[in-house]
Scaffold this motif. Structure first.
Motif, PDB file in Angstrom:
ATOM      1  N   LYS A  26     105.274  51.822  48.812  1.00 32.04           N
ATOM      2  CA  LYS A  26     105.142  52.325  50.178  1.00 32.04           C
ATOM      3  C   LYS A  26     105.379  53.825  50.266  1.00 32.04           C
ATOM      4  O   LYS A  26     104.947  54.466  51.218  1.00 32.04           O
ATOM      5  N   GLN A  27     106.056  54.405  49.289  1.00 33.15           N
ATOM      6  CA  GLN A  27     106.341  55.839  49.299  1.00 33.15           C
ATOM      7  C   GLN A  27     105.108  56.674  48.930  1.00 33.15           C
ATOM      8  O   GLN A  27     105.112  57.888  49.076  1.00 33.15           O
ATOM      9  N   THR A  28     104.057  56.012  48.437  1.00 28.90           N
ATOM     10  CA  THR A  28     102.850  56.723  48.036  1.00 28.90           C
ATOM     11  C   THR A  28     102.254  57.460  49.237  1.00 28.90           C
ATOM     12  O   THR A  28     102.158  56.903  50.332  1.00 28.90           O
ATOM     13  N   THR A  29     101.856  58.695  49.015  1.00 26.53           N
ATOM     14  CA  THR A  29     101.242  59.494  50.072  1.00 26.53           C
ATOM     15  C   THR A  29     100.016  58.758  50.620  1.00 26.53           C
ATOM     16  O   THR A  29      99.162  58.323  49.839  1.00 26.53           O
ATOM     17  N   ALA A  59     103.916  56.126  43.925  1.00 32.58           N
ATOM     18  CA  ALA A  59     104.985  55.195  43.554  1.00 32.58           C
ATOM     19  C   ALA A  59     104.346  53.834  43.288  1.00 32.58           C
ATOM     20  O   ALA A  59     103.384  53.442  43.958  1.00 32.58           O
TER      21      ALA A  59
END
Length: 74
Positions: A26-29, A59
């Motif tokens: 979920k942290q992926t841009t 991530a």
């Protein structure tokens, strides 16, 4: 002196074993899109103004059965 369109590609693991799951975090841009012709490659496309900076985060999580060893993962 002018804006530039940037296409950034990054690799993410691809499992050939159905017991191993790879999930994008979920942290992926936001805006990451898979490149259909190249499994395991995702890309972002964006425009940068002169001297503008942009941080891109990728991530992912790798899940596999307990007791299974994977090279490079401890």
């Amino acid at each position: 002196d002018r804006a530039a369109t940037v296409i950034l590609e990054e690799r993410i693991p691809v499992s050939e074993d159905e017991r191993i799951e790879v999930e994008q975090g979920k942290q992926t841009t936001p805006g990451a899109m898979p490149v259909k012709e190249r499994p395991g490659v995702i890309e972002w496309a964006f425009t940068l103004e002169p001297r503008q900076k942009k941080e891109i985060v990728l991530a992912y999580a790798v899940r596999f059965p307990r007791g299974m060893t994977l090279p490079g993962i401890e």
